[in-house]
Design a protein around this motif. Sequence first.
Motif, PDB file in Angstrom:
ATOM      1  N   VAL A  92       0.830  -1.206   0.000  1.00 34.53           N
ATOM      2  CA  VAL A  92       0.000   0.000   0.000  1.00 34.53           C
ATOM      3  C   VAL A  92       0.869   1.262   0.000  1.00 34.53           C
ATOM      4  CG1 VAL A  92      -0.338   0.316   2.514  1.00 34.53           C
ATOM      5  CG2 VAL A  92      -2.186   0.834   0.945  1.00 34.53           C
ATOM      6  N   ILE A  93       2.055   1.184   0.598  1.00 24.97           N
ATOM      7  CA  ILE A  93       2.979   2.327   0.548  1.00 24.97           C
ATOM      8  C   ILE A  93       3.512   2.501  -0.868  1.00 24.97           C
ATOM      9  CG2 ILE A  93       5.204   3.212   1.330  1.00 24.97           C
ATOM     10  CD1 ILE A  93       4.683   1.812   4.010  1.00 24.97           C
ATOM     11  N   GLU A  94       3.932   1.401  -1.486  1.00 25.24           N
ATOM     12  CA  GLU A  94       4.495   1.474  -2.838  1.00 25.24           C
ATOM     13  C   GLU A  94       3.471   1.951  -3.849  1.00 25.24           C
ATOM     14  OE1 GLU A  94       8.049  -1.880  -2.643  1.00 25.24           O
ATOM     15  OE2 GLU A  94       6.042  -2.486  -3.327  1.00 25.24           O
ATOM     16  N   ARG A  95       2.214   1.690  -3.613  1.00 26.89           N
ATOM     17  CA  ARG A  95       1.162   2.139  -4.521  1.00 26.89           C
ATOM     18  C   ARG A  95       0.760   3.593  -4.281  1.00 26.89           C
ATOM     19  NH1 ARG A  95      -3.727  -1.888  -4.314  1.00 26.89           N
ATOM     20  NH2 ARG A  95      -4.460  -0.418  -5.931  1.00 26.89           N
ATOM     21  N   GLY A  96       1.384   4.220  -3.305  1.00 29.34           N
ATOM     22  CA  GLY A  96       1.103   5.618  -3.017  1.00 29.34           C
ATOM     23  C   GLY A  96      -0.219   5.869  -2.331  1.00 29.34           C
ATOM     24  N   LEU A  97      -0.727   4.856  -1.622  1.00 24.63           N
ATOM     25  CA  LEU A  97      -2.043   4.971  -1.003  1.00 24.63           C
ATOM     26  C   LEU A  97      -1.991   5.380   0.459  1.00 24.63           C
ATOM     27  CD1 LEU A  97      -3.733   1.843  -2.642  1.00 24.63           C
ATOM     28  CD2 LEU A  97      -3.771   4.229  -3.397  1.00 24.63           C
ATOM     29  N   VAL A  98      -0.793   5.657   0.960  1.00 27.63           N
ATOM     30  CA  VAL A  98      -0.631   6.154   2.327  1.00 27.63           C
ATOM     31  C   VAL A  98       0.016   7.535   2.218  1.00 27.63           C
ATOM     32  CG1 VAL A  98       0.332   5.737   4.617  1.00 27.63           C
ATOM     33  CG2 VAL A  98      -0.300   3.798   3.161  1.00 27.63           C
ATOM     34  N   PRO A  99      -0.776   8.594   2.176  1.00 27.39           N
ATOM     35  CA  PRO A  99      -0.213   9.932   1.968  1.00 27.39           C
ATOM     36  C   PRO A  99       0.877  10.299   2.959  1.00 27.39           C
ATOM     37  CG  PRO A  99      -2.618   9.974   1.832  1.00 27.39           C
ATOM     38  CD  PRO A  99      -2.250   8.608   2.312  1.00 27.39           C
ATOM     39  N   GLU A 100       0.748   9.819   4.203  1.00 27.01           N
ATOM     40  CA  GLU A 100       1.729  10.161   5.225  1.00 27.01           C
ATOM     41  C   GLU A 100       3.103   9.569   4.939  1.00 27.01           C
ATOM     42  OE1 GLU A 100      -2.332   9.507   7.258  1.00 27.01           O
ATOM     43  OE2 GLU A 100      -1.141   8.600   5.668  1.00 27.01           O
ATOM     44  N   LEU A 101       3.157   8.541   4.086  1.00 31.67           N
ATOM     45  CA  LEU A 101       4.422   7.870   3.806  1.00 31.67           C
ATOM     46  C   LEU A 101       4.788   7.955   2.326  1.00 31.67           C
ATOM     47  CD1 LEU A 101       4.012   4.718   6.088  1.00 31.67           C
ATOM     48  CD2 LEU A 101       5.255   6.835   6.562  1.00 31.67           C
ATOM     49  N   ALA A 102       4.337   8.998   1.670  1.00 36.69           N
ATOM     50  CA  ALA A 102       4.651   9.187   0.253  1.00 36.69           C
ATOM     51  C   ALA A 102       5.992   9.903   0.099  1.00 36.69           C
ATOM     52  CB  ALA A 102       3.554   9.998  -0.417  1.00 36.69           C
ATOM     53  N   GLY A 103       6.610   9.721  -1.059  1.00 41.95           N
ATOM     54  CA  GLY A 103       7.795  10.479  -1.398  1.00 41.95           C
ATOM     55  C   GLY A 103       9.123   9.819  -1.123  1.00 41.95           C
ATOM     56  N   TYR A 104       9.101   8.589  -0.663  1.00 38.16           N
ATOM     57  CA  TYR A 104      10.357   7.878  -0.418  1.00 38.16           C
ATOM     58  C   TYR A 104      10.773   7.114  -1.673  1.00 38.16           C
ATOM     59  CZ  TYR A 104       9.900   9.096   4.492  1.00 38.16           C
ATOM     60  OH  TYR A 104       9.789   9.804   5.662  1.00 38.16           O
ATOM     61  N   ASP A 105      12.073   6.939  -1.832  1.00 33.99           N
ATOM     62  CA  ASP A 105      12.610   6.320  -3.049  1.00 33.99           C
ATOM     63  C   ASP A 105      12.685   4.803  -2.980  1.00 33.99           C
ATOM     64  OD1 ASP A 105      13.025   8.884  -4.125  1.00 33.99           O
ATOM     65  OD2 ASP A 105      14.959   9.044  -3.101  1.00 33.99           O
ATOM     66  N   SER A 106      12.856   4.258  -1.776  1.00 33.65           N
ATOM     67  CA  SER A 106      13.058   2.808  -1.669  1.00 33.65           C
ATOM     68  C   SER A 106      12.540   2.295  -0.333  1.00 33.65           C
ATOM     69  CB  SER A 106      14.551   2.457  -1.810  1.00 33.65           C
ATOM     70  OG  SER A 106      15.292   3.005  -0.728  1.00 33.65           O
ATOM     71  N   ILE A 107      12.285   1.000  -0.306  1.00 33.91           N
ATOM     72  CA  ILE A 107      11.859   0.325   0.918  1.00 33.91           C
ATOM     73  C   ILE A 107      12.712  -0.935   1.097  1.00 33.91           C
ATOM     74  CG2 ILE A 107       9.975  -0.818   2.153  1.00 33.91           C
ATOM     75  CD1 ILE A 107       7.999   0.811   0.572  1.00 33.91           C
ATOM     76  N   ARG A 108      13.285  -1.071   2.279  1.00 35.49           N
ATOM     77  CA  ARG A 108      14.004  -2.294   2.620  1.00 35.49           C
ATOM     78  C   ARG A 108      13.316  -2.957   3.810  1.00 35.49           C
ATOM     79  NH1 ARG A 108      19.874  -1.612   4.034  1.00 35.49           N
ATOM     80  NH2 ARG A 108      19.411   0.546   4.644  1.00 35.49           N
ATOM     81  N   ARG A 109      13.399  -4.282   3.860  1.00 36.98           N
ATOM     82  CA  ARG A 109      12.726  -5.036   4.921  1.00 36.98           C
ATOM     83  C   ARG A 109      13.736  -5.707   5.837  1.00 36.98           C
ATOM     84  NH1 ARG A 109       7.777  -8.245   1.997  1.00 36.98           N
ATOM     85  NH2 ARG A 109       7.587  -9.055   4.119  1.00 36.98           N
ATOM     86  N   GLU A 110      13.337  -5.829   7.120  1.00 38.43           N
ATOM     87  CA  GLU A 110      14.114  -6.556   8.131  1.00 38.43           C
ATOM     88  C   GLU A 110      15.549  -6.035   8.242  1.00 38.43           C
ATOM     89  OE1 GLU A 110      12.886  -8.846  10.221  1.00 38.43           O
ATOM     90  OE2 GLU A 110      10.894  -8.589   9.342  1.00 38.43           O
ATOM     91  N   VAL A 111      15.692  -4.728   8.390  1.00 40.17           N
ATOM     92  CA  VAL A 111      17.005  -4.103   8.512  1.00 40.17           C
ATOM     93  C   VAL A 111      17.395  -4.040   9.991  1.00 40.17           C
ATOM     94  CG1 VAL A 111      18.373  -2.032   8.078  1.00 40.17           C
ATOM     95  CG2 VAL A 111      16.601  -2.746   6.436  1.00 40.17           C
ATOM     96  N   PRO A 112      18.567  -4.546  10.368  1.00 41.11           N
ATOM     97  CA  PRO A 112      18.996  -4.489  11.778  1.00 41.11           C
ATOM     98  C   PRO A 112      19.146  -3.046  12.259  1.00 41.11           C
ATOM     99  CG  PRO A 112      20.346  -6.034  10.525  1.00 41.11           C
ATOM    100  CD  PRO A 112      19.543  -5.257   9.522  1.00 41.11           C
TER     101      PRO A 112
END
Length: 237
Positions: A92-112
């Motif tokens: 939902v973030i990547e689809r731009g459907l969360v206005p509060e979390l728009a504008g970021y270039d990348s998403i990484r998962r499970e980062v220490p």
Amino acid sequence: MKISPPLQEVTLLRRYKRFLADVRDADGNEFTVHCPNTGSMKNCVVEGGPCWISDSGNPKRKYRHTLEVTSTPGGFRAGVNTGRANALVQEVIERGLVPELAGYDSIRREVPYGEERSRIDLLLEGSAGPCYVEVKNVTLETGSGEGQFPDAVSARGAKHLRELQRLAESGVRTVLFYCVQHTGIERVLPAREIDPDYTAALEEAVAAGVEVLAYGARIEPDEIALERAIPFSLGQG
């Protein structure tokens, strides 16, 4: 999140030993499935009611099928596979459907990260700096559309809040994202009576600048998707 093949409807006989459930299919066959949920699943289990399972297609797996969705006493659907929550939020973030979390270039998962050797569920990165997003799956509905988290004492959840609080205090953006996989929940609050320590940690984290978002899901056999923002409140102390 499209689900292919669609989830299979069966009858839930019982859930036990936390990670197991017995079900019966339309032909009367009874078998055991994996239940990927560490919580109590309070108000999410109706023995003798419909539920939905996925099929790994792997006959060598000890429990080939996974419990995905249950019926609730109020007649709603609850997505009890907590392993889907991170992917639902990322989608939902990547689809731009969360206005509060728009504008970021990348998403990484499970980062220490953090002093307590944690892993952040989603790390958003962009020119404005990072945003640490911790995802929690909400399925406890306590009546009149009120959802609560957690559904059992969660020392791990409190640990994650402490980590987020430290980051927020240092000036880093942090977000606690409640993924509400329950079609009957219309607002989210902390479960004060179930876990007062988590509630206290949440209050401190919010006071330190940790943001809280909650989004509700549409749950169908062929698709689960976060579609609507849901109000969050700390409630009364």
